[in-house]
Write a protein that holds these residues in place. Structure first.
Motif, PDB file in Angstrom:
ATOM      1  N   ASN A 713      26.276 -52.736   4.797  1.00  0.00           N
ATOM      2  CA  ASN A 713      25.746 -51.927   5.822  1.00  0.00           C
ATOM      3  C   ASN A 713      24.800 -52.881   6.753  1.00  0.00           C
ATOM      4  O   ASN A 713      25.009 -52.797   7.914  1.00  0.00           O
ATOM      5  CB  ASN A 713      25.390 -50.800   5.618  1.00  0.00           C
ATOM      6  N   PHE A 714      23.777 -53.040   6.227  1.00  0.00           N
ATOM      7  CA  PHE A 714      22.758 -53.998   6.853  1.00  0.00           C
ATOM      8  C   PHE A 714      22.765 -55.568   6.915  1.00  0.00           C
ATOM      9  O   PHE A 714      22.035 -56.063   7.542  1.00  0.00           O
ATOM     10  CB  PHE A 714      21.324 -53.565   6.269  1.00  0.00           C
ATOM     11  N   ASN A 715      23.551 -55.968   6.076  1.00  0.00           N
ATOM     12  CA  ASN A 715      23.917 -57.617   6.054  1.00  0.00           C
ATOM     13  C   ASN A 715      22.925 -58.406   5.654  1.00  0.00           C
ATOM     14  O   ASN A 715      23.208 -59.551   5.239  1.00  0.00           O
ATOM     15  CB  ASN A 715      24.110 -58.003   7.622  1.00  0.00           C
ATOM     16  N   SER A 716      21.679 -57.870   5.342  1.00  0.00           N
ATOM     17  CA  SER A 716      20.478 -58.933   5.050  1.00  0.00           C
ATOM     18  C   SER A 716      19.380 -57.872   4.220  1.00  0.00           C
ATOM     19  O   SER A 716      19.453 -56.717   4.509  1.00  0.00           O
ATOM     20  CB  SER A 716      19.759 -59.536   6.076  1.00  0.00           C
ATOM     21  N   VAL A 717      18.638 -58.521   3.361  1.00  0.00           N
ATOM     22  CA  VAL A 717      17.785 -57.749   2.772  1.00  0.00           C
ATOM     23  C   VAL A 717      16.587 -57.490   3.642  1.00  0.00           C
ATOM     24  O   VAL A 717      16.161 -56.172   3.752  1.00  0.00           O
ATOM     25  CB  VAL A 717      16.838 -58.682   1.479  1.00  0.00           C
ATOM     26  N   GLU A 718      16.228 -58.143   4.550  1.00  0.00           N
ATOM     27  CA  GLU A 718      15.352 -57.947   5.681  1.00  0.00           C
ATOM     28  C   GLU A 718      15.653 -56.998   6.507  1.00  0.00           C
ATOM     29  O   GLU A 718      14.997 -55.940   6.682  1.00  0.00           O
ATOM     30  CB  GLU A 718      15.213 -59.291   6.665  1.00  0.00           C
ATOM     31  N   ASN A 719      16.931 -56.536   6.766  1.00  0.00           N
ATOM     32  CA  ASN A 719      17.254 -55.437   7.725  1.00  0.00           C
ATOM     33  C   ASN A 719      17.214 -54.191   6.768  1.00  0.00           C
ATOM     34  O   ASN A 719      16.781 -53.120   7.626  1.00  0.00           O
ATOM     35  CB  ASN A 719      18.737 -55.507   8.007  1.00  0.00           C
ATOM     36  N   ILE A 720      17.479 -54.334   5.654  1.00  0.00           N
ATOM     37  CA  ILE A 720      17.326 -52.831   4.707  1.00  0.00           C
ATOM     38  C   ILE A 720      15.681 -52.722   4.702  1.00  0.00           C
ATOM     39  O   ILE A 720      15.319 -51.401   4.709  1.00  0.00           O
ATOM     40  CB  ILE A 720      17.862 -53.200   3.127  1.00  0.00           C
ATOM     41  N   PHE A 721      14.846 -53.626   4.512  1.00  0.00           N
ATOM     42  CA  PHE A 721      13.553 -53.302   4.232  1.00  0.00           C
ATOM     43  C   PHE A 721      12.829 -52.884   5.504  1.00  0.00           C
ATOM     44  O   PHE A 721      11.866 -52.208   5.666  1.00  0.00           O
ATOM     45  CB  PHE A 721      12.756 -54.457   3.766  1.00  0.00           C
ATOM     46  N   THR A 722      13.311 -53.118   6.673  1.00  0.00           N
ATOM     47  CA  THR A 722      12.885 -52.910   7.916  1.00  0.00           C
ATOM     48  C   THR A 722      13.556 -51.628   8.527  1.00  0.00           C
ATOM     49  O   THR A 722      13.210 -51.064   9.644  1.00  0.00           O
ATOM     50  CB  THR A 722      12.894 -53.750   9.043  1.00  0.00           C
ATOM     51  N   ALA A 723      14.592 -50.821   7.854  1.00  0.00           N
ATOM     52  CA  ALA A 723      15.396 -49.957   8.448  1.00  0.00           C
ATOM     53  C   ALA A 723      14.659 -48.616   8.487  1.00  0.00           C
ATOM     54  O   ALA A 723      13.817 -48.509   7.554  1.00  0.00           O
ATOM     55  CB  ALA A 723      16.433 -49.726   7.438  1.00  0.00           C
ATOM     56  N   SER A 724      14.743 -47.646   9.388  1.00  0.00           N
ATOM     57  CA  SER A 724      14.064 -46.420   9.241  1.00  0.00           C
ATOM     58  C   SER A 724      14.643 -45.356   8.189  1.00  0.00           C
ATOM     59  O   SER A 724      15.662 -45.866   7.876  1.00  0.00           O
ATOM     60  CB  SER A 724      14.242 -45.590  10.612  1.00  0.00           C
ATOM     61  N   GLU A 725      14.165 -44.371   7.937  1.00  0.00           N
ATOM     62  CA  GLU A 725      14.644 -43.289   7.171  1.00  0.00           C
ATOM     63  C   GLU A 725      15.945 -42.812   7.649  1.00  0.00           C
ATOM     64  O   GLU A 725      17.070 -42.770   6.882  1.00  0.00           O
ATOM     65  CB  GLU A 725      13.759 -42.130   6.877  1.00  0.00           C
ATOM     66  N   LYS A 726      16.185 -42.706   8.745  1.00  0.00           N
ATOM     67  CA  LYS A 726      17.079 -42.285   9.499  1.00  0.00           C
ATOM     68  C   LYS A 726      18.333 -43.105   9.125  1.00  0.00           C
ATOM     69  O   LYS A 726      19.755 -43.051   9.086  1.00  0.00           O
ATOM     70  CB  LYS A 726      17.149 -42.026  10.958  1.00  0.00           C
TER      71      LYS A 726
END
Length: 752
Positions: A713-726
């Motif tokens: 869904n987020f394509n990278s670990v960085e995007n997962i770590f910076t994603a909001s709860e929503k």
């Protein structure tokens, strides 16, 4: 008067007619000697060794069930035999296989546990064809799937066999099984009543001492019994049992019957049956052992992550009983009676051995005696899975201290068999045992001196009474069998051996084999075995191996006996898997029960991750009777292993079927595919994708599937770590609670 023989040291073995008669039989044919404790089975062993070695060349193996007993035989053989002490060798699992191989070649008399002998037969560093005599001490162990049976089957057609036991059991079929497994041709039974034995028999009196349970115990026992009755009624209503009057052994045998029931009720009945077994055991702990042992069992139940344990510990009656007992300042009346008896015996400056079935009780007895300024030596088995126990050195030190310094030894069953602890006139059973073999062995501790007393503590109106009666009845039955059946046994054995010889002759004619024992030397025998044709001989001419090699984890030794006929077996301590079949194939074997347990205690995923360090890992599940976890959960776990981790799972019927699968896979890898065998240690370098997935799986409540979903869904670990709860909750399987936990781990300051 002492025995005179070139291979027996002078003045070491008293000349006893009954021993010489047994030895005369043992030198003629494979013999089982049944002789009471303290009447010189070790002397018979030494005399038989001397007789065999004076007639023929070869080696001797003595097997005994425990390390302390192995040590004792080592000392006795050095004491009795006029043989170079360097040629008398102890072998144990702590010695490396390479060193053991050299020792098997250089020694003459070997003493080992049957497990060590089995492992070395499988590894082909112990060659039964080089031996003239096998002595099986405590030969009653030679039944079923025991290592005794394996070793005996390998030796009995190549060497002479002498079996020694004080108590073969009260079941005639069991005695025949022992004889069949050892290749026994003749039985020598010597009882206390025999005129040539009676002068040497130490008279031992049995004295039951009964105590009455306090009312406070009765109240709490009734709570537990009512909780048990409810479970038994449920089992009866569902036709699992016919009556609510059943014992623990009957309850333990219900699983097979329940597994044949319909799925809609099977798992509930398994749970209820398991609860009944645990409650039955809890009642026994309180009735026969005491408050402390019962409460220790309760603590163990609290650590068990099973429905049955949780149901019991949440039962209001069980909770009330625990609460009441925690508030009580009284212990089992056996402790007070035991203390009173020990004090009386010590006034006479006598030694006493106290037996208790459970380590918790042993510890409690030692502590109580210490509080009363009585030095007591603890003697228990080696460390178990809980890490409790004594090392071999600690055991030897304890025995030595009891002989030379202290007057009280408190022991579990580990000291029942054969160990010459000391000549004592008093033995105390904290509880009676229903086994005639164990009763005889325990009582034998008081039969090494001029005779003594055995005091048995019995809690009135409890299962102690039944166990005491059962033990006496079985012993009486065994004595009657032994007294009346020697002629019958020998007649039947003769018939069986004649039948076996006829069958053996047919087989030998068919396979063009000869009786190597009487025709060729052991060296020629080894040569014939080496040149014996196999199915793979054609391939061996092209430079490929005759047999595949399977590296087996040293904790999986029991399967070695099934592998060794068809493959070369090497035992090693493996970090990954149970069996290595090539440089790319590692196999993890689990019984159905172990598969469930590894899910419950969360070992399984770590093992699965480790297996991925091999290119082609495999899991084999032995059996298909899953009783603790619902089959939907089992299937879900299997799907995860096969799809998420891409590790195939195979089912096998039993251990022999598993061995057959392993051999065929190893042959395919090594002989057909020409792959080498290699062990992987440490971590295999992860690919970038594996590292990314590994990082994401470290987040709260994130497993392999969810980690894959997040990365897709987020394509990278960085995007997962910076994603909001929503944003996180938009991913399939991630709920608000999990999203909140992830954000907390990512954003929370480390030192807060």
């Amino acid at each position: 008067m002492h025995v005179t023989h070139p291979l027996i040291k002078p003045e070491t073995i008293e000349a006893r007619i009954y021993q010489q008669l047994v030895v005369a039989s043992a030198l003629k044919q494979n013999t089982l000697c049944v002789l009471g404790t303290g009447l010189g089975k070790t002397a018979i062993a030494a005399l038989t060794i001397a007789g065999i070695l004076s007639k023929r060349n070869g080696k001797v193996l003595i097997i005994a069930p425990s390390r302390p007993l192995v040590d004792q035989h080592f000392k006795s053989m050095n004491q009795f035999l006029n043989i170079d002490s360097e040629k008398i060798v102890i072998l144990n699992g702590k010695i490396s296989p390479k060193k053991r191989e050299a020792m098997w070649e250089s020694g003459k008399i070997f003493i080992a546990t049957p497990q060590v002998a089995e492992n070395d037969i499988i590894s082909k560093i112990l060659k039964p064809s080089q031996f003239s005599l096998l002595i099986a001490d405590e030969a009653h162990h030679t039944t079923g799937n025991h290592s005794y049976t394996f070793v005996a089957n390998k030796f009995k057609k190549k060497s002479h066999v002498l079996g020694l036991t004080a108590s073969p059991g009260s079941n005639i079929d069991r005695i025949f099984e022992i004889c069949g497994n050892l290749g026994i041709e003749h039985v020598e039974i010597k009882t206390e009543e025999d005129p040539d034995v009676s002068p040497y028999v130490a008279k031992v009196k049995m004295r039951p001492k009964r105590v009455e349970l306090p009312e406070e115990f009765e109240v709490n026992l009734n709570l537990l019994k009512n909780a048990l009755k409810d479970r038994l009624r449920d089992l009866k209503e569902n036709r699992v049992i016919h009556s609510i009057t059943v014992n623990k052994s009957e309850l333990l045998g219900l699983n097979k019957k329940i597994m044949a029931m319909d799925d809609n009720i099977k798992y509930e009945m398994l749970r209820i049956s398991s609860e009944a077994v645990k409650l039955e055991h809890a009642i026994e702990m309180l009735e026969t052992q005491g408050k402390s042992t019962f409460l220790n069992y309760y603590q163990k139940l609290l650590t068990q992550n099973t429905k049955s344990a949780k149901e019991i510990t949440n039962d209001p009656r069980f909770i009330q009983a625990v609460k009441n007992l925690n508030e009580l300042d009284i212990e089992h009346p056996k402790y007070e009676k035991m203390l009173e008896i020990v004090k009386e015996i010590l006034k006479e400056n006598e030694k006493i051995v106290i037996f208790a079935q459970y380590r918790d009780t042993v510890q409690k007895i030692v502590d109580l005696l210490s509080e009363n300024e009585i030095e007591a030596i603890m003697f228990v088995g080696q460390s178990n899975k809980d890490g409790k126990g004594m090392s071999q050195k600690e055991q030897a030190k304890a025995i030595e201290k009891f002989k030379n310094e202290a007057n009280v030894l408190v022991s579990t069953s580990v000291s029942e068999e054969g160990i010459d602890i000391s000549s004592v006139n008093y033995v105390l059973f904290y509880e009676p045992v229903p086994s005639e073999i164990r009763m005889i062995q325990r009582r034998g501790r008081a039969a090494r001196g001029e005779g003594g007393q055995v005091i048995v503590l019995i809690a009135q109106k409890t299962r102690d009474e039944g166990y005491y009666r059962a033990g006496l009845a079985k012993e009486k039955n065994m004595k009657n069998i032994l007294k009346n059946m020697q002629a019958t046994l020998n007649k039947k054995l003769k018939e069986l051996n004649e039948e076996n010889e006829e069958e053996s002759e047919k087989t030998e004619n068919k396979d063009h084999y000869m009786d190597l024992r009487s025709v060729v030397s052991s060296k020629t025998s080894d040569k014939l075995e080496e040149n014996k044709p196999t199915k793979l001989d054609k391939k061996s001419k092209s430079g490929l191996p005759n047999k595949a090699t399977i590296i087996v984890d040293s904790r999986e030794r029991h399967i070695g006996r099934y592998l060794s006929e068809k493959a070369e077996v090497e035992f090693k301590t493996l970090e990954i898997g149970d069996y290595i079949l090539s440089d790319r194939v590692a196999v993890e074997r689990k019984t159905a029960e172990d598969f469930e347990n590894s899910i419950i205690d969360k070992r399984l995923f770590n093992q699965v991750m480790d297996l991925k360090k091999y290119e082609r890992p495999l899991i084999i599940i032995e059996g298909n009777e899953f009783v603790r976890i619902h089959e939907n959960a089992i299937r879900g776990m299997m799907f995860s292993i096969m799809i998420d981790y891409q590790i195939p799972i195979m089912f096998s019927r039993d251990i022999e079927d598993t061995a057959d699968i392993l051999v065929k896979l190893a042959e395919r890898e090594q002989i057909k595919e020409k792959r080498e065998i290699a062990i992987r240690y440490g971590k295999r370098p992860m690919s970038l994708k594996e590292r990314q997935k590994f990082l994401v799986e470290g987040l709260p409540d994130v497993g392999p599937v969810m980690a894959e979903n997040l990365l897709d869904n987020f394509n990278s670990v960085e995007n997962i770590f910076t994603a909001s709860e929503k944003e996180l909750t938009s991913v399939d399987g991630v709920g608000p609670i999990t999203a909140k936990k992830i954000r907390e781990v990512v954003t929370k300051k480390y030192r807060e």
